[in-house]
Design an enzyme around this catalytic site. Structure first.
Site, PDB file in Angstrom:
ATOM      1  N   PHE A  23      25.042  70.456 173.173  1.00 58.87           N
ATOM      2  CA  PHE A  23      24.841  69.225 173.940  1.00 58.87           C
ATOM      3  C   PHE A  23      23.878  68.338 173.180  1.00 58.87           C
ATOM      4  O   PHE A  23      23.020  68.840 172.453  1.00 58.87           O
ATOM      5  CB  PHE A  23      24.273  69.539 175.335  1.00 58.87           C
ATOM      6  N   VAL A  76      21.116  77.613 169.174  1.00 53.89           N
ATOM      7  CA  VAL A  76      22.560  77.411 168.983  1.00 53.89           C
ATOM      8  C   VAL A  76      22.928  77.540 167.497  1.00 53.89           C
ATOM      9  O   VAL A  76      23.940  78.153 167.143  1.00 53.89           O
ATOM     10  CB  VAL A  76      23.009  76.075 169.647  1.00 53.89           C
ATOM     11  N   LYS A  95      -8.223  81.763 179.202  1.00 57.88           N
ATOM     12  CA  LYS A  95      -8.070  80.355 179.569  1.00 57.88           C
ATOM     13  C   LYS A  95      -8.988  79.485 178.699  1.00 57.88           C
ATOM     14  O   LYS A  95     -10.185  79.790 178.580  1.00 57.88           O
ATOM     15  CB  LYS A  95      -8.415  80.185 181.051  1.00 57.88           C
ATOM     16  N   ASP A 151      16.147  77.297 166.236  1.00 57.85           N
ATOM     17  CA  ASP A 151      17.248  76.577 166.880  1.00 57.85           C
ATOM     18  C   ASP A 151      18.239  77.646 167.340  1.00 57.85           C
ATOM     19  O   ASP A 151      18.898  78.297 166.517  1.00 57.85           O
ATOM     20  CB  ASP A 151      17.888  75.595 165.884  1.00 57.85           C
ATOM     21  N   ASN A 170       9.489  70.844 179.642  1.00 53.69           N
ATOM     22  CA  ASN A 170      10.142  69.542 179.774  1.00 53.69           C
ATOM     23  C   ASN A 170      10.824  69.415 181.132  1.00 53.69           C
ATOM     24  O   ASN A 170      10.777  70.334 181.943  1.00 53.69           O
ATOM     25  CB  ASN A 170      11.115  69.312 178.613  1.00 53.69           C
ATOM     26  N   LYS A 199      24.801  66.424 164.513  1.00 53.02           N
ATOM     27  CA  LYS A 199      24.442  67.745 165.074  1.00 53.02           C
ATOM     28  C   LYS A 199      25.621  68.696 165.024  1.00 53.02           C
ATOM     29  O   LYS A 199      25.458  69.898 164.791  1.00 53.02           O
ATOM     30  CB  LYS A 199      23.959  67.587 166.518  1.00 53.02           C
ATOM     31  N   ASP A 235      11.025  72.105 171.329  1.00 54.04           N
ATOM     32  CA  ASP A 235      11.168  72.076 169.869  1.00 54.04           C
ATOM     33  C   ASP A 235      10.039  72.838 169.174  1.00 54.04           C
ATOM     34  O   ASP A 235      10.233  73.399 168.107  1.00 54.04           O
ATOM     35  CB  ASP A 235      11.198  70.626 169.370  1.00 54.04           C
ATOM     36  N   ALA A 290      20.670  74.304 177.257  1.00 49.51           N
ATOM     37  CA  ALA A 290      19.217  74.360 177.477  1.00 49.51           C
ATOM     38  C   ALA A 290      18.477  73.272 176.699  1.00 49.51           C
ATOM     39  O   ALA A 290      18.877  72.909 175.591  1.00 49.51           O
ATOM     40  CB  ALA A 290      18.691  75.734 177.062  1.00 49.51           C
ATOM     41  N   LYS A 295      24.538  71.930 162.961  1.00 49.55           N
ATOM     42  CA  LYS A 295      24.370  73.160 163.742  1.00 49.55           C
ATOM     43  C   LYS A 295      25.632  74.026 163.712  1.00 49.55           C
ATOM     44  O   LYS A 295      25.712  75.021 164.429  1.00 49.55           O
ATOM     45  CB  LYS A 295      23.998  72.812 165.188  1.00 49.55           C
TER      46      LYS A 295
HETATM   47  O1  C5P Z   1      18.460  69.182 168.166  1.00 47.07           O
HETATM   48  P1  C5P Z   1      18.649  68.929 169.605  1.00 47.07           P
HETATM   49  O2  C5P Z   1      17.588  69.527 170.467  1.00 47.07           O
HETATM   50  O3  C5P Z   1      18.938  67.512 169.979  1.00 47.07           O
HETATM   51  O4  C5P Z   1      20.035  69.707 169.911  1.00 47.07           O
HETATM   52  C1  C5P Z   1      20.526  69.882 171.192  1.00 47.07           C
HETATM   53  C2  C5P Z   1      21.442  71.070 171.220  1.00 47.07           C
HETATM   54  O5  C5P Z   1      20.899  72.181 170.513  1.00 47.07           O
HETATM   55  C3  C5P Z   1      21.618  71.570 172.638  1.00 47.07           C
HETATM   56  O6  C5P Z   1      22.885  72.173 172.720  1.00 47.07           O
HETATM   57  C4  C5P Z   1      20.499  72.583 172.764  1.00 47.07           C
HETATM   58  O7  C5P Z   1      20.740  73.520 173.797  1.00 47.07           O
HETATM   59  C5  C5P Z   1      20.502  73.227 171.400  1.00 47.07           C
HETATM   60  N1  C5P Z   1      19.192  73.697 170.941  1.00 47.07           N
HETATM   61  C6  C5P Z   1      18.955  75.063 170.786  1.00 47.07           C
HETATM   62  N2  C5P Z   1      17.749  75.509 170.322  1.00 47.07           N
HETATM   63  C7  C5P Z   1      16.782  74.635 170.004  1.00 47.07           C
HETATM   64  C8  C5P Z   1      16.978  73.261 170.146  1.00 47.07           C
HETATM   65  C9  C5P Z   1      18.195  72.823 170.630  1.00 47.07           C
HETATM   66  O8  C5P Z   1      19.847  75.865 171.087  1.00 47.07           O
HETATM   67  N3  C5P Z   1      15.622  75.093 169.553  1.00 47.07           N
END
Ligand code: C5P
Length: 415
Positions: free
Chosen positions: A334, A319, A300, A317, A220, A348, A290, A286, A352
């Site tokens: 974030f 965090v 390749k 996830d 991304n 969130k 997803d 970060a 989370k």
């Molecule tokens: O769910 P979303 O991606 O919107 O959440 C954003 C927050 O979760 C950010 O703090 C991001 O760094 C963290 N995050 C993470 N691992 C993931 C997806 C998001 O730590 N796989």
């Protein structure tokens, strides 16, 4: 006090010695001035063979100091006065010869005399041919200087002007100027000074890359700027900082320990590692992909059909995983949203298990991803009983300092 106010009270002597990297010192003067510092330039005789004093005079706005036994110069600002004027003496580039002379206490030119006469911290950025850098005498002299308290800026590795490849290149002016700036932020009275003293902070930053095959990946647009600014601000606030960075083109802020990662799985592993080694605050900036490819092709993929199916599976996830651990740090997340900021951010925060979430409106074109500015609304978990805080559009470093303040305030409520 903002950083320009702090820096505008700081005097830097930039001492330029004889090496081809002296051309970079001209840009260094500009970058130091961009940060608000006062700069005076001292040049050795060797330096003047590469670049003229006039260049530095024009860039620094001050006359350049070149000689020790010059009665006119001494009548203006003598070497002792110059030594007292400095808040930092930065020797860049520092030649082998200058390193040896300073290490052995010679005092037969302006720079070596200044080195002995100043009480200010001295930083040197060695720049030389890789063989000269590796020479035993150079390394011996560097260890003498190090033991004497001189801060040595490690040279970069790469192609050299002489055609060799190896260690010995002076780091880019932007990198050196940023380190000087971070140093003064840490040592001066910023509002967040000392607020995170003794705290261990881990920060995830940048994008992740999820491999499709040996040459392709899913990623991304994240540049990592917000996470790097936070690393700088946390270090300036006295924390020990580990920055877990995805693939980004940013230099490591001064004083920060960096772990480079590629995929979400790597980022999670390094985050768990940071937790195990001790972490009081975890900040997740970060933009973690997803999904990842379930079955990464070992060769390749050839473009045979008109369509290509890739089976994607959800990434962990990071965090949320860290927040579930037994020795859970203070968790900061974030959220980038295009609508219903407050509702989504609070969702969130709860899902989370975060302590604090900083939310920005990515529908605004003037802030976010690649921008140097940001604007945010910060929400706290209920137990802190702290109202949401709006941070108006400002450079990411200023936003980062404000976030550090919010973290410190929330921690204080639980103390
Ligand atoms: O769910 P979303 O991606 O919107 O959440 C954003 C927050 O979760 C950010 O703090 C991001 O760094 C963290 N995050 C993470 N691992 C993931 C997806 C998001 O730590 N796989």
């Amino acid at each position: 006090m903002n950083y320009l106010e702090i820096n505008s009270s700081k005097n830097i002597i930039l001492a330029v010695t004889g090496g081809i990297a002296a051309y970079k010192s001209a840009i260094l003067v500009r970058r130091l001035k961009d940060y608000g510092f006062h700069v005076r330039v001292v040049m050795t005789q060797g330096a003047q063979a590469f670049i003229t004093p006039l260049t530095f005079q024009a860039l620094s706005g001050n006359s350049v100091h070149t000689a020790l036994l010059d009665s006119d110069a001494e009548a203006g600002m003598g070497h002792i006065e110059l030594a007292r004027w400095a808040d930092l003496v930065l020797v860049a580039p520092a030649s082998c010869n200058t390193i040896a002379r300073c290490a052995h206490g010679l005092a037969d030119d302006l720079l070596s005399t200044l080195y002995l006469a100043t009480k200010a911290p001295v930083w040197i950025a060695p720049a030389m041919n890789q063989q000269m850098w590796a020479a035993k005498s150079t390394q011996r002299n560097l260890s003498i200087l190090k033991a004497d308290g001189v801060h040595i800026i490690t040279p970069d590795s790469g192609a050299q002007a002489c055609g060799d490849v190896g260690l010995g290149r002076m780091p880019e002016p932007e990198v050196i100027a940023e380190q000087v700036h971070a140093y003064f932020q840490q040592t001066q009275n910023t509002t967040s000074l000392g607020m995170l003293a003794g705290k261990r902070v881990a920060i995830t930053a940048g994008p992740t890359r999820e491999a499709i095959d040996p040459v392709r990946y899913i990623s991304n647009q994240s540049t990592g700027k917000m996470g790097f600014a936070l690393a700088e601000a946390c270090y300036a606030a006295g924390a020990e900082v580990t920055l877990i960075a995805g693939p980004v083109c940013l230099s490591t802020p001064y004083g920060v320990k960096r772990k480079n990662v590629v995929s979400a799985a790597d980022m999670l592993a390094q985050s768990m590692d940071a937790l195990e080694t001790g972490c009081d605050i975890f900040i997740a900036t970060a933009a973690v992909a997803d999904y990842r490819v379930d079955d990464i092709a070992t060769q390749k993929i050839k473009k045979i059909g008109d369509t290509l199916d890739l089976e994607l599976v959800k990434n962990p996830d990071i965090v949320a995983t860290i927040a579930e651990q037994a020795q859970r740090p203070f968790m900061v997340g974030f959220a980038a949203e295009t609508q219903h900021l407050e509702d989504y951010a609070n969702g969130k925060l709860v899902n989370k298990k975060l302590d604090m979430i900083a939310c920005n409106d990515v529908s605004r074109k003037d802030i976010g991803f690649a921008s140097d500015d940001n604007a945010m609304v910060v929400f706290f978990a209920k137990k802190y009983a702290m109202p949401a805080r709006t941070l108006e559009k400002a450079p990411k470093l200023e936003i980062a300092h404000a976030l550090v303040e919010s973290i410190a305030q929330a921690l204080q409520t639980q103390a």
